[in-house]
Design a protein around this motif. Structure first.
Motif, PDB file in Angstrom:
ATOM      1  N   HIS A  71      -6.864  16.553   2.538  1.00 36.45           N
ATOM      2  CA  HIS A  71      -6.609  15.287   1.865  1.00 36.45           C
ATOM      3  C   HIS A  71      -5.264  14.727   2.354  1.00 36.45           C
ATOM      4  O   HIS A  71      -4.351  15.487   2.684  1.00 36.45           O
ATOM      5  CB  HIS A  71      -6.568  15.515   0.343  1.00 36.45           C
ATOM      6  N   ARG A 140      -0.001   6.496  -7.659  1.00 36.91           N
ATOM      7  CA  ARG A 140      -1.447   6.632  -7.783  1.00 36.91           C
ATOM      8  C   ARG A 140      -2.112   5.882  -6.642  1.00 36.91           C
ATOM      9  O   ARG A 140      -1.521   4.982  -6.049  1.00 36.91           O
ATOM     10  CB  ARG A 140      -1.946   6.048  -9.109  1.00 36.91           C
ATOM     11  N   HIS A 141      -3.358   6.257  -6.386  1.00 33.43           N
ATOM     12  CA  HIS A 141      -4.147   5.515  -5.393  1.00 33.43           C
ATOM     13  C   HIS A 141      -5.618   5.635  -5.753  1.00 33.43           C
ATOM     14  O   HIS A 141      -6.105   6.720  -6.080  1.00 33.43           O
ATOM     15  CB  HIS A 141      -3.922   6.069  -3.984  1.00 33.43           C
ATOM     16  N   SER A 142      -6.316   4.524  -5.704  1.00 35.94           N
ATOM     17  CA  SER A 142      -7.763   4.524  -5.886  1.00 35.94           C
ATOM     18  C   SER A 142      -8.343   3.542  -4.882  1.00 35.94           C
ATOM     19  O   SER A 142      -8.242   2.323  -5.048  1.00 35.94           O
ATOM     20  CB  SER A 142      -8.135   4.110  -7.313  1.00 35.94           C
ATOM     21  N   LYS A 147      -8.806   9.105  -3.502  1.00 37.44           N
ATOM     22  CA  LYS A 147      -8.249   8.944  -4.829  1.00 37.44           C
ATOM     23  C   LYS A 147      -7.060   9.880  -4.980  1.00 37.44           C
ATOM     24  O   LYS A 147      -7.095  11.027  -4.528  1.00 37.44           O
ATOM     25  CB  LYS A 147      -9.300   9.265  -5.902  1.00 37.44           C
ATOM     26  N   GLU A 149      -4.459  10.936  -8.140  1.00 35.92           N
ATOM     27  CA  GLU A 149      -3.974  10.777  -9.500  1.00 35.92           C
ATOM     28  C   GLU A 149      -2.454  10.834  -9.515  1.00 35.92           C
ATOM     29  O   GLU A 149      -1.827  11.231  -8.540  1.00 35.92           O
ATOM     30  CB  GLU A 149      -4.590  11.848 -10.398  1.00 35.92           C
TER      31      GLU A 149
END
Length: 323
Positions: A71, A140-142, A147, A149
């Motif tokens: 990731h 944060r990232h979406s 993703k 958290e």
């Protein structure tokens, strides 16, 4: 080329290179070698940590691919840790990946446009983590592919590592100029390299950045040996990649690659990779790339006798180069 040398030998060669006048190391991030005969593929982050301890110059992965095996948050943590241990020396090279390394964890292997979009989204995640962590806040990232958290990196250097993106096409080069600190590419015909540099500068200019101050990095494959005949044998047996004229990002197995590499002939290296025993021929080729606008050039010699290569190039090639 960690596909070709055991990790301890790669570290020792990095130190030897520095003793002959080289000033930095780029280490490949592969899960498998290109062809079985290369025989190795160690974990780049472990090797980079050892290289950092044994050398004094710059070093980084050229390139790693966040989003398949690891990731982007894990890549950011690995890079930040090295930069904290070796301030001002470590840079982070990112690429869109090759199936040879990334398919092993079993995800869908997308086509090139999606891989490039994934890479730039990974850049966003890593930049957010670097900036937020330096500011002492969670981020944060979406997004479409990743993703994250609320979190931060708890180990950070005083200055975040430079992020360099690997570009082999004009669209990626231009996006790199707009979004990251610098660009990495590999040896190619002069016209292609000049076009990539132009696009990179255009992207930087669009967002008010000065491309002249941004790293433009080249990975240059070559084959030097004491004789022309040995240099060609080394190229064909150790680095047939340099003469392969088909896309390779979708090849999944070293054994598949081996079958394709058997089609490579000596004439296939012409215009793509210098194969010569003459140090002056190599010096002229490196100088041509410096004159084109590259700031840093990392050399990879196809032969197994790296000690002889480092001695000859340190003595007969590097001193004659002009920045």
């Amino acid at each position: 080329m960690l596909e070709r040398f055991p990790p301890a030998e790669a570290v020792a060669l990095s130190a030897l290179a520095e003793s002959h006048g080289f000033t930095g190391v780029m280490a490949s991030d592969h899960f498998q070698p290109w062809i079985p005969a290369q025989g190795e593929s160690s974990f780049v982050w472990s090797v980079l940590g050892a290289i950092g301890e044994r050398t004094r110059g710059d070093f980084g992965p050229g390139v790693t691919t966040p989003g398949f095996r690891m990731h982007p948050a894990v890549v950011a943590q690995a890079s930040a840790t090295l930069a904290a241990m070796h301030p001002g020396r470590h840079w982070l090279g990112l690429g869109s990946g090759e199936a040879l390394n990334e398919h092993v964890v079993g995800p869908y292997w997308p086509e090139a446009p999606e891989r490039i979009n994934r890479m730039f989204e990974a850049v966003d995640v890593i930049k957010k983590l670097f900036a937020g962590s330096l500011a002492g806040r969670d981020v944060r990232h979406s997004g479409q592919h990743f993703k994250l958290e609320a979190t931060r990196l708890w180990t950070m250097p005083a200055v975040a590592p430079e992020i360099l993106v690997a570009a082999s096409g004009p669209v990626t080069a231009k996006r790199a100029g707009r979004t990251v600190d610098g660009m990495i590419t590999i040896g190619a015909p002069t016209e292609k390299l000049a076009a990539l540099l132009t696009r990179f500068r255009e992207g930087a200019r669009e967002v008010g950045r000065d491309a002249a101050r941004m790293p433009k990095v080249l990975q240059l494959h070559l084959s030097w040996a004491p004789t022309d005949e040995q240099a060609m044998r080394d190229a064909l047996s150790e680095w047939p990649n340099g003469g392969l004229r088909i896309p390779r990002s979708d090849i999944r197995s070293p054994f598949e690659f081996e079958q394709l590499a058997r089609t490579v002939r000596p004439e296939d290296f012409a215009g793509r990779m210098v194969v010569s025993a003459d140090p002056d021929v190599h010096r002229a080729d490196i100088q041509r790339h410096l004159d084109l606008g590259f700031d840093r050039i990392y050399l990879h010699n196809a032969g197994r006798d790296q000690a002889a290569f480092l001695e000859v190039f340190g003595r007969d090639v590097l001193p004659g180069l002009r920045a």
